[in-house]
Design a protein around this motif. Structure first.
Motif, PDB file in Angstrom:
ATOM      1  N   THR A  28      44.023 -26.150 -53.692  1.00 12.76           N
ATOM      2  CA  THR A  28      45.263 -26.806 -52.655  1.00 12.76           C
ATOM      3  C   THR A  28      45.424 -28.648 -53.177  1.00 12.76           C
ATOM      4  OG1 THR A  28      45.461 -25.327 -50.765  1.00 12.76           O
ATOM      5  CG2 THR A  28      46.179 -28.037 -50.715  1.00 12.76           C
ATOM      6  N   PHE A  29      44.075 -29.538 -53.467  1.00 11.11           N
ATOM      7  CA  PHE A  29      44.132 -30.590 -53.426  1.00 11.11           C
ATOM      8  C   PHE A  29      44.118 -30.586 -55.142  1.00 11.11           C
ATOM      9  CE2 PHE A  29      41.457 -33.969 -55.741  1.00 11.11           C
ATOM     10  CZ  PHE A  29      41.725 -35.275 -54.612  1.00 11.11           C
ATOM     11  N   ILE A  30      44.163 -30.427 -56.127  1.00  8.03           N
ATOM     12  CA  ILE A  30      44.516 -30.514 -57.190  1.00  8.03           C
ATOM     13  C   ILE A  30      45.879 -30.013 -58.024  1.00  8.03           C
ATOM     14  CG2 ILE A  30      44.229 -28.591 -60.052  1.00  8.03           C
ATOM     15  CD1 ILE A  30      42.393 -28.181 -59.078  1.00  8.03           C
ATOM     16  N   ASN A  31      46.671 -29.169 -56.711  1.00  3.71           N
ATOM     17  CA  ASN A  31      47.432 -29.276 -56.841  1.00  3.71           C
ATOM     18  C   ASN A  31      48.503 -30.646 -56.522  1.00  3.71           C
ATOM     19  OD1 ASN A  31      48.005 -26.517 -58.093  1.00  3.71           O
ATOM     20  ND2 ASN A  31      47.969 -25.619 -56.602  1.00  3.71           N
ATOM     21  N   ALA A  32      48.144 -30.753 -55.351  1.00  3.09           N
ATOM     22  CA  ALA A  32      49.195 -31.841 -54.659  1.00  3.09           C
ATOM     23  C   ALA A  32      48.771 -32.909 -55.982  1.00  3.09           C
ATOM     24  CB  ALA A  32      48.350 -32.470 -53.407  1.00  3.09           C
ATOM     25  N   ALA A  33      47.457 -33.077 -55.795  1.00  3.12           N
ATOM     26  CA  ALA A  33      47.128 -34.422 -57.438  1.00  3.12           C
ATOM     27  C   ALA A  33      48.297 -34.080 -58.785  1.00  3.12           C
ATOM     28  CB  ALA A  33      45.655 -34.840 -57.715  1.00  3.12           C
ATOM     29  N   ARG A  34      48.222 -32.862 -59.409  1.00  3.92           N
ATOM     30  CA  ARG A  34      49.178 -32.979 -59.770  1.00  3.92           C
ATOM     31  C   ARG A  34      50.127 -33.370 -59.753  1.00  3.92           C
ATOM     32  NH1 ARG A  34      47.808 -26.463 -61.891  1.00  3.92           N
ATOM     33  NH2 ARG A  34      45.823 -26.932 -63.087  1.00  3.92           N
ATOM     34  N   VAL A  35      51.176 -33.207 -58.182  1.00  2.15           N
ATOM     35  CA  VAL A  35      52.458 -33.002 -57.803  1.00  2.15           C
ATOM     36  C   VAL A  35      52.546 -34.967 -57.720  1.00  2.15           C
ATOM     37  CG1 VAL A  35      54.027 -32.710 -56.023  1.00  2.15           C
ATOM     38  CG2 VAL A  35      53.183 -31.277 -56.770  1.00  2.15           C
ATOM     39  N   LEU A  36      51.691 -35.571 -57.059  1.00  6.28           N
ATOM     40  CA  LEU A  36      51.627 -36.958 -56.965  1.00  6.28           C
ATOM     41  C   LEU A  36      51.540 -37.592 -57.964  1.00  6.28           C
ATOM     42  CD1 LEU A  36      51.153 -38.887 -54.785  1.00  6.28           C
ATOM     43  CD2 LEU A  36      49.057 -39.022 -55.530  1.00  6.28           C
ATOM     44  N   CYS A  38      52.955 -36.635 -60.799  1.00  6.09           N
ATOM     45  CA  CYS A  38      54.924 -36.401 -61.192  1.00  6.09           C
ATOM     46  C   CYS A  38      55.183 -37.144 -60.741  1.00  6.09           C
ATOM     47  CB  CYS A  38      54.800 -35.325 -61.586  1.00  6.09           C
ATOM     48  SG  CYS A  38      54.007 -34.055 -62.472  1.00  6.09           S
ATOM     49  N   VAL A  39      55.314 -37.660 -59.234  1.00  7.03           N
ATOM     50  CA  VAL A  39      56.217 -38.045 -58.283  1.00  7.03           C
ATOM     51  C   VAL A  39      56.034 -39.612 -58.869  1.00  7.03           C
ATOM     52  CG1 VAL A  39      56.567 -38.750 -56.117  1.00  7.03           C
ATOM     53  CG2 VAL A  39      56.868 -36.327 -56.443  1.00  7.03           C
ATOM     54  N   ALA A  40      54.751 -40.463 -59.081  1.00  2.23           N
ATOM     55  CA  ALA A  40      54.719 -41.525 -59.284  1.00  2.23           C
ATOM     56  C   ALA A  40      55.264 -41.965 -60.712  1.00  2.23           C
ATOM     57  CB  ALA A  40      52.752 -41.740 -58.946  1.00  2.23           C
ATOM     58  N   PHE A  41      55.163 -41.178 -61.422  1.00  2.00           N
ATOM     59  CA  PHE A  41      55.718 -41.330 -62.986  1.00  2.00           C
ATOM     60  C   PHE A  41      56.986 -41.382 -62.623  1.00  2.00           C
ATOM     61  CE2 PHE A  41      57.269 -39.857 -66.804  1.00  2.00           C
ATOM     62  CZ  PHE A  41      56.958 -41.287 -67.797  1.00  2.00           C
ATOM     63  N   LEU A  42      57.868 -40.918 -62.313  1.00  3.62           N
ATOM     64  CA  LEU A  42      58.785 -40.593 -62.106  1.00  3.62           C
ATOM     65  C   LEU A  42      59.554 -41.626 -61.089  1.00  3.62           C
ATOM     66  CD1 LEU A  42      59.920 -36.677 -61.592  1.00  3.62           C
ATOM     67  CD2 LEU A  42      59.295 -38.195 -63.945  1.00  3.62           C
ATOM     68  N   ALA A  43      59.111 -42.350 -59.729  1.00  4.04           N
ATOM     69  CA  ALA A  43      59.066 -43.220 -59.344  1.00  4.04           C
ATOM     70  C   ALA A  43      59.011 -44.901 -60.421  1.00  4.04           C
ATOM     71  CB  ALA A  43      58.454 -43.389 -57.759  1.00  4.04           C
ATOM     72  N   PRO A  62      64.871 -41.334 -64.130  1.00  3.46           N
ATOM     73  CA  PRO A  62      65.048 -40.184 -63.929  1.00  3.46           C
ATOM     74  C   PRO A  62      66.170 -39.157 -62.908  1.00  3.46           C
ATOM     75  CG  PRO A  62      62.970 -41.161 -63.564  1.00  3.46           C
ATOM     76  CD  PRO A  62      64.014 -42.181 -63.805  1.00  3.46           C
ATOM     77  N   SER A  63      67.414 -40.114 -62.374  1.00  6.69           N
ATOM     78  CA  SER A  63      68.401 -40.043 -62.093  1.00  6.69           C
ATOM     79  C   SER A  63      69.218 -40.032 -62.347  1.00  6.69           C
ATOM     80  CB  SER A  63      68.608 -41.220 -60.408  1.00  6.69           C
ATOM     81  OG  SER A  63      68.761 -41.951 -61.236  1.00  6.69           O
ATOM     82  N   GLY A  64      69.135 -40.536 -63.773  1.00  5.62           N
ATOM     83  CA  GLY A  64      70.565 -39.776 -64.845  1.00  5.62           C
ATOM     84  C   GLY A  64      70.046 -39.064 -65.515  1.00  5.62           C
ATOM     85  N   VAL A  65      68.059 -38.868 -66.107  1.00  9.12           N
ATOM     86  CA  VAL A  65      68.343 -37.322 -66.702  1.00  9.12           C
ATOM     87  C   VAL A  65      68.816 -36.382 -65.528  1.00  9.12           C
ATOM     88  CG1 VAL A  65      66.331 -35.957 -67.242  1.00  9.12           C
ATOM     89  CG2 VAL A  65      66.595 -38.378 -67.621  1.00  9.12           C
ATOM     90  N   TRP A  66      69.024 -36.349 -64.257  1.00 15.11           N
ATOM     91  CA  TRP A  66      69.259 -35.260 -63.409  1.00 15.11           C
ATOM     92  C   TRP A  66      70.399 -35.082 -63.520  1.00 15.11           C
ATOM     93  CZ3 TRP A  66      67.259 -30.836 -61.162  1.00 15.11           C
ATOM     94  CH2 TRP A  66      67.775 -30.746 -59.910  1.00 15.11           C
ATOM     95  N   THR A  67      71.228 -36.298 -63.098  1.00 13.32           N
ATOM     96  CA  THR A  67      72.693 -35.878 -63.861  1.00 13.32           C
ATOM     97  C   THR A  67      73.149 -35.004 -64.965  1.00 13.32           C
ATOM     98  OG1 THR A  67      73.000 -38.064 -62.809  1.00 13.32           O
ATOM     99  CG2 THR A  67      74.888 -37.339 -63.533  1.00 13.32           C
TER     100      THR A  67
END
Length: 275
Positions: A28-36, A38-43, A62-67
């Protein structure tokens, strides 16, 4: 007189008490760290682009890539490019994996052939394949054949070396016992060599699919009539960087899915290895 010091033996751990992993070692911690991460990098990327710390025209956001993903991926051009690239990757992977595996098995089982052809593998494999792309295009034209030949030239040598090393790493005592009990070449290959070498060969197959994809895309970027590589060059030259990142995300998704399929197939085929 010798005096011996008696130390109390450590208390036995009850059979029912199993050491639990620490909090930061849990899945759980490892998966949460991975998500965190990725989110920090995109932000950070999004903020840097909006604040003008980096040039949006060159780095996108990132918002433009999503679009761009929502616009490009379902489009007819994207589907046609994906079909062109996927067909070339599939053909090159099948041809390269079969021929490379067979060549590696032959070299691994025959010391004479290995002594003759083995020294040629490293020099030939050291030639940058992207440097050969213009040559293949001159020979075969702007066709799928040029892309397939380039990718096969990468896959073949990787799997040849992989299969040869896997065969040569089989336990020598096991090979000796197999020969003592009368196993000939075909039986030796099927009953001893392949079961021992398959795990290593599967790892090579996972790796070579990625290289087949890279080879085809690289060939398309040099010259082609279609494919994801051509789209990358087209959108890069027109500074549509968000769309370029959308294509890269698509390629990563394909690689992740195929890696998952290979892992699933490996677990199913090698279930006998589980003790």
């Amino acid at each position: 007189m010798t005096i011996s010091t008696m130390r109390p033996a450590p208390a036995a751990t009850p059979a029912g008490n199993i050491a639990r992993p620490r909090a930061w070692q849990s899945r759980t911690f490892i998966n949460a760290a991975r998500v965190l991460i990725c989110v920090a990098f995109l932000a950070l990327w999004e903020i840097a682009s909006r604040q003008g710390w980096v040039e949006e025209t060159l780095f996108g956001r990132p918002s433009g890539v999503w679009t761009s993903m929502l616009e490009y991926l379902p489009s007819e051009r994207s589907l046609e490019s994906l079909r062109a690239t996927g067909a070339a990757v599939g053909v090159s992977f099948v041809i390269g994996s079969i021929s490379g595996t067979l060549a590696g098995l032959i070299l691994g089982l025959s010391p004479t052939l290995n002594s003759i052809f083995g020294p040629f593998l490293a020099p030939i494999n050291s030639v940058p394949r992207i440097a050969l792309a213009p040559l293949f295009i001159a020979w075969f034209g702007l066709t799928m054949t040029a892309k397939v030949v380039l990718a096969v030239s990468i896959v073949f040598f990787i799997l040849t070396e992989n299969a040869r090393s896997a065969v040569r790493s089989v336990d020598a005592d096991l090979m000796t016992m197999a020969r003592v009990v009368g196993l000939k070449r075909a039986s030796l290959l099927l009953k001893v060599v392949l079961p021992s070498a398959v795990p290593t060969m599967f790892a090579g197959l996972r790796l070579t699919f990625v290289y087949a994809l890279l080879g085809v895309v690289a060939s398309e970027m040099v010259a082609a009539t279609g494919g994801l590589g051509q789209d990358i060059v087209l959108y890069s030259s027109s500074y549509q960087i968000n769309t370029v990142f959308a294509i890269l995300v698509e390629l990563m998704a394909v690689a992740i899915v195929m890696n998952w399929l290979f892992n699933a197939a490996e677990r199913r085929l090698l279930v006998w290895q589980v003790s």
